[in-house]
Write an enzyme that holds these catalytic residues in place. Structure first.
Site, mmCIF file in Angstrom:
data_model
loop_
_atom_site.group_PDB
_atom_site.id
_atom_site.type_symbol
_atom_site.label_atom_id
_atom_site.label_comp_id
_atom_site.label_asym_id
_atom_site.label_seq_id
_atom_site.Cartn_x
_atom_site.Cartn_y
_atom_site.Cartn_z
ATOM 1 N N ASN A 32 0.670 -1.139 -0.071
ATOM 2 C CA ASN A 32 -0.316 -0.069 0.096
ATOM 3 C C ASN A 32 1.121 1.177 0.374
ATOM 4 O O ASN A 32 0.046 2.796 0.436
ATOM 5 C CB ASN A 32 -0.760 0.218 1.291
ATOM 6 C CG ASN A 32 -0.574 0.402 2.708
ATOM 7 O OD1 ASN A 32 1.024 0.247 2.813
ATOM 8 N ND2 ASN A 32 -1.145 0.719 3.288
ATOM 9 N N GLY A 36 6.874 2.003 2.971
ATOM 10 C CA GLY A 36 7.940 0.808 1.522
ATOM 11 C C GLY A 36 7.410 2.011 0.505
ATOM 12 O O GLY A 36 6.865 3.282 0.085
ATOM 13 N N PHE A 77 4.829 -9.266 4.722
ATOM 14 C CA PHE A 77 5.807 -8.313 5.286
ATOM 15 C C PHE A 77 5.150 -6.882 6.018
ATOM 16 O O PHE A 77 5.166 -6.324 5.999
ATOM 17 C CB PHE A 77 6.915 -8.254 4.128
ATOM 18 C CG PHE A 77 7.861 -9.354 4.508
ATOM 19 C CD1 PHE A 77 8.792 -9.364 4.693
ATOM 20 C CD2 PHE A 77 7.744 -10.225 2.974
ATOM 21 C CE1 PHE A 77 9.925 -10.176 4.552
ATOM 22 C CE2 PHE A 77 8.607 -10.612 2.508
ATOM 23 C CZ PHE A 77 9.575 -11.176 3.557
ATOM 24 N N ALA A 79 3.358 -5.082 7.935
ATOM 25 C CA ALA A 79 3.277 -5.162 8.839
ATOM 26 C C ALA A 79 3.824 -3.559 9.893
ATOM 27 O O ALA A 79 4.860 -3.273 9.261
ATOM 28 C CB ALA A 79 3.875 -5.988 10.096
ATOM 29 N N TYR A 145 2.647 -4.584 20.364
ATOM 30 C CA TYR A 145 4.049 -4.462 18.931
ATOM 31 C C TYR A 145 3.585 -6.667 19.157
ATOM 32 O O TYR A 145 2.844 -7.474 18.584
ATOM 33 C CB TYR A 145 5.243 -4.356 18.392
ATOM 34 C CG TYR A 145 5.912 -4.953 17.660
ATOM 35 C CD1 TYR A 145 5.512 -5.106 16.239
ATOM 36 C CD2 TYR A 145 6.618 -5.153 18.051
ATOM 37 C CE1 TYR A 145 5.788 -6.026 15.168
ATOM 38 C CE2 TYR A 145 7.396 -5.685 16.873
ATOM 39 C CZ TYR A 145 7.007 -6.279 15.777
ATOM 40 O OH TYR A 145 7.721 -6.833 14.552
ATOM 41 N N PHE A 173 14.844 -11.095 14.792
ATOM 42 C CA PHE A 173 15.617 -9.871 15.710
ATOM 43 C C PHE A 173 15.706 -8.857 15.370
ATOM 44 O O PHE A 173 15.014 -8.642 14.636
ATOM 45 C CB PHE A 173 17.034 -11.081 16.280
ATOM 46 C CG PHE A 173 16.302 -12.120 17.872
ATOM 47 C CD1 PHE A 173 15.686 -13.495 17.633
ATOM 48 C CD2 PHE A 173 16.691 -11.840 19.080
ATOM 49 C CE1 PHE A 173 14.960 -14.057 17.795
ATOM 50 C CE2 PHE A 173 16.087 -12.523 19.651
ATOM 51 C CZ PHE A 173 15.791 -14.377 19.767
ATOM 52 N N ARG A 225 21.071 -6.424 22.595
ATOM 53 C CA ARG A 225 19.842 -6.915 20.981
ATOM 54 C C ARG A 225 20.618 -7.736 20.451
ATOM 55 O O ARG A 225 21.712 -7.248 20.319
ATOM 56 C CB ARG A 225 19.218 -5.912 20.180
ATOM 57 C CG ARG A 225 18.278 -4.887 21.377
ATOM 58 C CD ARG A 225 17.393 -5.659 21.631
ATOM 59 N NE ARG A 225 16.059 -4.954 22.391
ATOM 60 C CZ ARG A 225 16.350 -4.891 23.381
ATOM 61 N NH1 ARG A 225 17.185 -5.603 24.085
ATOM 62 N NH2 ARG A 225 15.413 -3.709 23.959
ATOM 63 N N ASP A 287 11.042 -2.076 26.445
ATOM 64 C CA ASP A 287 12.431 -2.599 26.691
ATOM 65 C C ASP A 287 12.519 -3.632 27.032
ATOM 66 O O ASP A 287 13.084 -3.326 28.768
ATOM 67 C CB ASP A 287 12.569 -0.946 26.331
ATOM 68 C CG ASP A 287 13.506 -0.818 24.669
ATOM 69 O OD1 ASP A 287 13.084 -1.204 24.339
ATOM 70 O OD2 ASP A 287 13.638 0.675 25.202
#
Ligand code: UDP
Length: 326
Positions: A32, A36, A77, A79, A145, A173, A225, A287
């Site tokens: 959409n 992107g 993808f 999201a 999320y 990740f 992370r 977090d």
């Protein structure tokens, strides 16, 4: 195979399209263009503008394409992926990430498409015990999320059972870096992820950055992370797709590097190239202190091994941002 990539104009989607085309697959992209870019879609892929939450728009595109040749696989993808935004605006996340997946699955059922590759996230684990996540670790998200991705994972499982589908759910990740051609990378306004934020600061695109919290129970007090190059992630999708179709099975697989780096270590890595103007601030809501993947399953099942290191990731994002500075 004929693959429908929903969200194929976005960051990870566009890299996956490049890998699919390189592997010789026939790719149709639906996006959409909310985040992107049409220019990010590989020239050999066919592009349609359409929205994952709009059954009519997906139905029309898939009906037209299925008349030519039916799809073997759908990749998802499309999201919303920003943790702080999900806390502020849960409705947007449930609508796009859960309702959007339900709509997509309904279209798959209508056109008898049997295989789905789904982008999930390490955020489904929440505060993992000792920070290392295997696919069997408890799933207990601590933000909307992660909740929306877990809800979609479960929904896909139930659809797979009801309609005899296969799925490959990838739990990513922390994805970063850009394509080796420097044609595609993470390019959008108001970036929030730590690697692009640090690099933008180093390049003077931002005046300064804030490290969110330095009192965590980690090696240097900042969050840890597991960072993984976007092209390594993209290539895993080709392997995962070929695997579930050939073996007629479903899988849930972590995509990470088995290694953790703190926010301070990221800054030090970027400072090997340019100085970074940073300050310490309060913790950011939602977090967890530490999230590191066990990637044993990806290695065992898909023979997937990440090829690029943290310094490769940072260098590729840096080169990309220098090229696209204006
Ligand atoms: N982070 C930070 N400053 C920033 C952006 C992120 O200190 O400007 C930290 C954030 O608090 C987290 C880590 O970097 O501990 C990774 O955050 P990011 O948003 O990149 O990814 P997430 O893990 O939330 O998906």
């Amino acid at each position: 195979m004929k693959v429908c990539v929903v969200g194929g104009a976005g960051y990870i989607g566009s890299h996956t399209v490049y890998e699919l085309i390189e592997a010789g697959h026939d790719v149709i992209v639906i996006d959409n263009l909310s985040t992107g870019l049409k220019e990010a879609v590989h020239k050999k892929a066919l592009f349609y503008e359409g929205d994952i939450t709009d059954f009519g728009s997906l139905d029309k595109i898939v009906a037209g394409e299925s008349k030519k040749k039916s799809f073997d696989v759908v990749m998802h993808f499309a999201a919303k992926i920003v943790v702080p935004e999900s806390i502020k605006n849960p409705s947007l996340y449930y609508y796009n990430n859960v309702e959007g997946v339900r709509t997509l699955l309904d279209v798959m059922v209508k056109y008898n498409i049997k295989n789905i590759i789904f982008s999930s996230t390490a955020a489904v684990y929440g505060e993992a015990k000792d920070g290392i996540c295997t696919e069997e670790s408890e799933t207990k998200p601590i933000n909307p999320y992660g909740e929306t991705k877990l809800a979609s994972e479960k929904m896909i499982g139930w659809f797979a059972e009801a309609y005899d589908m296969n799925y490959c759910i990838f739990r990513y990740f922390n994805v970063a870096g850009a394509h080796k051609t420097l044609e595609i990378g993470l390019l959008r306004d108001n970036l929030t992820h730590v690697i692009p934020v640090t690099i933008q600061t180093a390049l003077g695109i931002r005046e300064k950055m804030t490290v969110f919290g330095n009192d965590y129970d980690t090696i240097d007090g900042t969050c840890v992370r597991d960072y993984i190059h976007v092209s390594d992630i993209a290539y895993a999708h080709v392997l995962g797709m070929e695997y579930i179709v050939k073996k007629n099975v479903s899988e849930i697989i972590n995509l990470g590097s088995n290694q953790g780096f703190s926010v301070k270590e990221i800054i030090h890595e970027v400072e090997k190239h340019y100085p970074v103007n940073y300050e310490y601030g309060a913790r950011r809501e939602g977090d967890p202190a530490k999230l590191i993947a066990s990637n044993e399953r990806a290695k065992k099942i898909l023979a997937w091994i990440p090829k690029r290191s943290l310094s490769d990731i940072i260098l590729s994002d840096l080169e990309f941002r220098k090229k696209h500075k204006n």
